[in-house]
Design a protein around this motif. Structure first.
Motif, PDB file in Angstrom:
ATOM      1  N   GLY A  97       0.834  -1.192   0.000  1.00 54.42           N
ATOM      2  CA  GLY A  97       0.000   0.000   0.000  1.00 54.42           C
ATOM      3  C   GLY A  97       0.868   1.240   0.000  1.00 54.42           C
ATOM      4  O   GLY A  97       2.060   1.192   0.332  1.00 54.42           O
ATOM      5  N   VAL A  98       0.303   2.360  -0.402  1.00 59.34           N
ATOM      6  CA  VAL A  98       1.002   3.648  -0.363  1.00 59.34           C
ATOM      7  C   VAL A  98       0.915   4.171   1.067  1.00 59.34           C
ATOM      8  O   VAL A  98      -0.180   4.404   1.585  1.00 59.34           O
ATOM      9  CB  VAL A  98       0.365   4.652  -1.340  1.00 59.34           C
ATOM     10  N   ASN A  99       2.053   4.340   1.708  1.00 59.49           N
ATOM     11  CA  ASN A  99       2.084   4.756   3.108  1.00 59.49           C
ATOM     12  C   ASN A  99       3.214   5.740   3.361  1.00 59.49           C
ATOM     13  O   ASN A  99       4.168   5.838   2.588  1.00 59.49           O
ATOM     14  CB  ASN A  99       2.261   3.532   4.020  1.00 59.49           C
ATOM     15  N   ARG A 100       3.103   6.454   4.458  1.00 62.73           N
ATOM     16  CA  ARG A 100       4.171   7.316   4.926  1.00 62.73           C
ATOM     17  C   ARG A 100       5.165   6.497   5.735  1.00 62.73           C
ATOM     18  O   ARG A 100       4.784   5.659   6.549  1.00 62.73           O
ATOM     19  CB  ARG A 100       3.614   8.438   5.803  1.00 62.73           C
ATOM     20  N   LEU A 101       6.441   6.740   5.506  1.00 59.36           N
ATOM     21  CA  LEU A 101       7.515   6.122   6.279  1.00 59.36           C
ATOM     22  C   LEU A 101       8.355   7.265   6.818  1.00 59.36           C
ATOM     23  O   LEU A 101       9.271   7.746   6.154  1.00 59.36           O
ATOM     24  CB  LEU A 101       8.350   5.194   5.400  1.00 59.36           C
ATOM     25  N   GLY A 102       7.996   7.741   8.022  1.00 60.83           N
ATOM     26  CA  GLY A 102       8.629   8.951   8.509  1.00 60.83           C
ATOM     27  C   GLY A 102       8.254  10.114   7.605  1.00 60.83           C
ATOM     28  O   GLY A 102       7.083  10.381   7.371  1.00 60.83           O
ATOM     29  N   ARG A 103       9.254  10.784   7.039  1.00 61.11           N
ATOM     30  CA  ARG A 103       9.022  11.906   6.132  1.00 61.11           C
ATOM     31  C   ARG A 103       9.137  11.491   4.670  1.00 61.11           C
ATOM     32  O   ARG A 103       9.239  12.340   3.787  1.00 61.11           O
ATOM     33  CB  ARG A 103       9.998  13.049   6.423  1.00 61.11           C
ATOM     34  N   PHE A 104       9.110  10.192   4.428  1.00 60.22           N
ATOM     35  CA  PHE A 104       9.143   9.676   3.062  1.00 60.22           C
ATOM     36  C   PHE A 104       7.793   9.083   2.701  1.00 60.22           C
ATOM     37  O   PHE A 104       7.023   8.672   3.570  1.00 60.22           O
ATOM     38  CB  PHE A 104      10.212   8.591   2.901  1.00 60.22           C
ATOM     39  N   LEU A 105       7.523   9.006   1.409  1.00 54.04           N
ATOM     40  CA  LEU A 105       6.370   8.282   0.896  1.00 54.04           C
ATOM     41  C   LEU A 105       6.900   6.999   0.260  1.00 54.04           C
ATOM     42  O   LEU A 105       7.916   7.021  -0.440  1.00 54.04           O
ATOM     43  CB  LEU A 105       5.634   9.120  -0.147  1.00 54.04           C
ATOM     44  N   ALA A 106       6.220   5.882   0.521  1.00 53.39           N
ATOM     45  CA  ALA A 106       6.727   4.603   0.021  1.00 53.39           C
ATOM     46  C   ALA A 106       5.602   3.602  -0.131  1.00 53.39           C
ATOM     47  O   ALA A 106       4.531   3.728   0.472  1.00 53.39           O
ATOM     48  CB  ALA A 106       7.787   4.052   0.983  1.00 53.39           C
ATOM     49  N   LEU A 107       5.861   2.588  -0.946  1.00 55.60           N
ATOM     50  CA  LEU A 107       5.022   1.397  -0.960  1.00 55.60           C
ATOM     51  C   LEU A 107       5.542   0.458   0.116  1.00 55.60           C
ATOM     52  O   LEU A 107       6.728   0.098   0.122  1.00 55.60           O
ATOM     53  CB  LEU A 107       5.089   0.700  -2.325  1.00 55.60           C
ATOM     54  N   THR A 108       4.698   0.079   1.043  1.00 55.93           N
ATOM     55  CA  THR A 108       5.089  -0.811   2.132  1.00 55.93           C
ATOM     56  C   THR A 108       4.026  -1.893   2.304  1.00 55.93           C
ATOM     57  O   THR A 108       2.873  -1.715   1.912  1.00 55.93           O
ATOM     58  CB  THR A 108       5.245  -0.044   3.455  1.00 55.93           C
ATOM     59  N   PRO A 109       4.388  -3.022   2.917  1.00 58.31           N
ATOM     60  CA  PRO A 109       3.377  -4.042   3.207  1.00 58.31           C
ATOM     61  C   PRO A 109       2.313  -3.489   4.150  1.00 58.31           C
ATOM     62  O   PRO A 109       2.614  -2.683   5.039  1.00 58.31           O
ATOM     63  CB  PRO A 109       4.189  -5.159   3.878  1.00 58.31           C
ATOM     64  N   GLU A 110       1.097  -3.953   3.973  1.00 54.49           N
ATOM     65  CA  GLU A 110       0.000  -3.504   4.812  1.00 54.49           C
ATOM     66  C   GLU A 110      -0.040  -4.243   6.139  1.00 54.49           C
ATOM     67  O   GLU A 110      -0.763  -3.853   7.055  1.00 54.49           O
ATOM     68  CB  GLU A 110      -1.336  -3.692   4.079  1.00 54.49           C
ATOM     69  N   ARG A 111       0.730  -5.309   6.235  1.00 57.12           N
ATOM     70  CA  ARG A 111       0.816  -6.054   7.490  1.00 57.12           C
ATOM     71  C   ARG A 111       2.183  -6.714   7.562  1.00 57.12           C
ATOM     72  O   ARG A 111       2.955  -6.676   6.599  1.00 57.12           O
ATOM     73  CB  ARG A 111      -0.292  -7.111   7.582  1.00 57.12           C
ATOM     74  N   GLU A 112       2.498  -7.294   8.705  1.00 57.36           N
ATOM     75  CA  GLU A 112       3.769  -7.993   8.850  1.00 57.36           C
ATOM     76  C   GLU A 112       3.842  -9.148   7.857  1.00 57.36           C
ATOM     77  O   GLU A 112       2.887  -9.919   7.693  1.00 57.36           O
ATOM     78  CB  GLU A 112       3.928  -8.511  10.275  1.00 57.36           C
ATOM     79  N   GLY A 192      -4.087   6.569  -6.095  1.00 54.31           N
ATOM     80  CA  GLY A 192      -4.807   6.225  -7.319  1.00 54.31           C
ATOM     81  C   GLY A 192      -3.910   5.651  -8.388  1.00 54.31           C
ATOM     82  O   GLY A 192      -4.275   4.692  -9.080  1.00 54.31           O
ATOM     83  N   TYR A 193      -2.724   6.210  -8.511  1.00 50.24           N
ATOM     84  CA  TYR A 193      -1.785   5.809  -9.566  1.00 50.24           C
ATOM     85  C   TYR A 193      -1.371   4.348  -9.415  1.00 50.24           C
ATOM     86  O   TYR A 193      -1.260   3.618 -10.409  1.00 50.24           O
ATOM     87  CB  TYR A 193      -0.564   6.726  -9.500  1.00 50.24           C
ATOM     88  N   PHE A 194      -1.139   3.907  -8.164  1.00 43.01           N
ATOM     89  CA  PHE A 194      -0.679   2.536  -7.927  1.00 43.01           C
ATOM     90  C   PHE A 194      -1.820   1.574  -7.592  1.00 43.01           C
ATOM     91  O   PHE A 194      -1.568   0.447  -7.164  1.00 43.01           O
ATOM     92  CB  PHE A 194       0.346   2.518  -6.777  1.00 43.01           C
ATOM     93  N   ALA A 195      -3.055   2.002  -7.802  1.00 37.12           N
ATOM     94  CA  ALA A 195      -4.209   1.201  -7.371  1.00 37.12           C
ATOM     95  C   ALA A 195      -4.235  -0.201  -7.979  1.00 37.12           C
ATOM     96  O   ALA A 195      -4.708  -1.150  -7.344  1.00 37.12           O
ATOM     97  CB  ALA A 195      -5.508   1.939  -7.697  1.00 37.12           C
ATOM     98  N   ASP A 196      -3.738  -0.344  -9.192  1.00 37.56           N
ATOM     99  CA  ASP A 196      -3.787  -1.652  -9.852  1.00 37.56           C
ATOM    100  C   ASP A 196      -2.808  -2.663  -9.258  1.00 37.56           C
ATOM    101  O   ASP A 196      -2.932  -3.871  -9.530  1.00 37.56           O
ATOM    102  CB  ASP A 196      -3.502  -1.503 -11.350  1.00 37.56           C
ATOM    103  N   VAL A 197      -1.816  -2.207  -8.483  1.00 39.02           N
ATOM    104  CA  VAL A 197      -0.810  -3.133  -7.954  1.00 39.02           C
ATOM    105  C   VAL A 197      -0.743  -3.103  -6.430  1.00 39.02           C
ATOM    106  O   VAL A 197       0.166  -3.679  -5.838  1.00 39.02           O
ATOM    107  CB  VAL A 197       0.590  -2.822  -8.546  1.00 39.02           C
ATOM    108  N   THR A 198      -1.681  -2.429  -5.794  1.00 38.12           N
ATOM    109  CA  THR A 198      -1.708  -2.369  -4.336  1.00 38.12           C
ATOM    110  C   THR A 198      -2.974  -3.033  -3.807  1.00 38.12           C
ATOM    111  O   THR A 198      -3.937  -3.250  -4.540  1.00 38.12           O
ATOM    112  CB  THR A 198      -1.641  -0.917  -3.830  1.00 38.12           C
ATOM    113  N   GLY A 199      -2.925  -3.376  -2.514  1.00 38.73           N
ATOM    114  CA  GLY A 199      -4.096  -3.935  -1.860  1.00 38.73           C
ATOM    115  C   GLY A 199      -4.489  -5.311  -2.326  1.00 38.73           C
ATOM    116  O   GLY A 199      -5.635  -5.726  -2.160  1.00 38.73           O
ATOM    117  N   ARG A 200      -3.559  -6.061  -2.893  1.00 35.49           N
ATOM    118  CA  ARG A 200      -3.870  -7.406  -3.384  1.00 35.49           C
ATOM    119  C   ARG A 200      -2.635  -8.295  -3.236  1.00 35.49           C
ATOM    120  O   ARG A 200      -1.501  -7.799  -3.195  1.00 35.49           O
ATOM    121  CB  ARG A 200      -4.314  -7.353  -4.838  1.00 35.49           C
ATOM    122  N   PRO A 201      -2.837  -9.608  -3.141  1.00 35.76           N
ATOM    123  CA  PRO A 201      -1.689 -10.507  -2.981  1.00 35.76           C
ATOM    124  C   PRO A 201      -0.704 -10.380  -4.147  1.00 35.76           C
ATOM    125  O   PRO A 201      -1.091 -10.096  -5.275  1.00 35.76           O
ATOM    126  CB  PRO A 201      -2.337 -11.903  -2.963  1.00 35.76           C
TER     127      PRO A 201
END
Length: 254
Positions: A97-112, A192-201
């Motif tokens: 998912g698209v998430n904040r990592l401190g002061r950066f924006l990144a794609l990160t796992p939504e869970r461990e 929105g831009y990464f919607a096709d590759v986020t939130g799914r296995p």
């Protein structure tokens, strides 16, 4: 020359294509790419806010950039990568998912993701014999970012502070953002831009060797390796790793 082992896929993977265009550079060819429009920001501003990760190329760090030890060769490193790929089996994650990592924006796992954590730890350990010791200037730069005692031990022993229990997987989408308005604009567009590759296995079946011809040069994809073994990262892991911290680290793109 420096090398890095990164989470990446082949050039035709939709995740790579979207990430490369977001950052404005194709690390496979070195070509500049048009970046998506971001509401509220000019094209020049978007380019400025993605300067740092653009140089590294779209990726997720597994083994941070390193110089080869004097008794090692690129050919030996490539052979070790091939052997590693032949040993380790592909694995799945539940999604990014698209998430904040401190002061950066990144794609990160939504869970461990234990398999991803184990895979990164394996990369750190397996390829450590190829890494030359850090220069004093590199040690000082890292320590100036404010490391914990454990992070400093990792830096001294393994050349990078954010590994093992400190590891938090991320595919960096911005430079460090000091302006909250910039963060908000980028985040809203990225979702929105990464919607096709986020939130799914996602099946994780590749890693890549990136190279930096000289300090400060753009990183390029040298070789993408396909995992084809039968040993899962969790089974291959040398030691257990504790869960990721639930708070952002001060990690910088690398």
């Amino acid at each position: 020359m420096r090398y890095a082992l990164y989470f990446a896929a082949d050039a035709h993977d939709p995740l790579m294509q979207l990430g490369n265009a977001w950052l404005g550079r194709d690390p496979f060819t070195g070509e500049a790419l048009p970046q998506p429009a971001v509401a509220g920001l000019t094209a020049d501003r978007v380019r400025d806010l993605t300067t740092d990760p653009r140089r590294y190329g779209f990726h997720g760090t597994l083994k941070a950039p390193f110089s080869l030890r004097g008794d090692q060769t690129e050919a030996a490193l490539l052979q070790a990568c091939e052997q590693f790929a032949d040993e380790i089996a592909p694995f799945d994650i539940t999604g990014l998912g698209v998430n904040r990592l401190g002061r950066f924006l990144a794609l990160t796992p939504e869970r461990e993701e234990p398999g991803l954590r184990a895979f990164a730890g394996l990369c750190v350990r397996r390829f450590e014999p190829f890494r030359a010791p850090l220069l004093d200037a590199d040690l000082e730069r890292r320590r100036n970012s404010g490391l914990t005692e454990r992070q400093d031990r990792h830096l001294t022993r393994w050349g990078y502070p954010y590994i093992f229990e400190e590891f938090r997987f991320h595919m960096t989408l911005s430079s460090k953002l000091e302006n909250e308005a910039d963060m908000r604009c980028l985040a809203e567009t990225a979702e929105g831009y990464f919607a096709d590759v986020t939130g799914r296995p996602r099946a994780c079946s590749h890693f890549a060797l990136y190279t930096e011809a000289e300090r400060g040069a753009p990183f390029q994809v040298h070789t993408v390796f396909s995992l084809s073994g039968c040993v899962s990262p969790l089974d291959a892991a040398i030691a257990p790793h504790s869960p990721a911290p639930d708070h952002p680290t001060n990690e910088e793109p690398a």
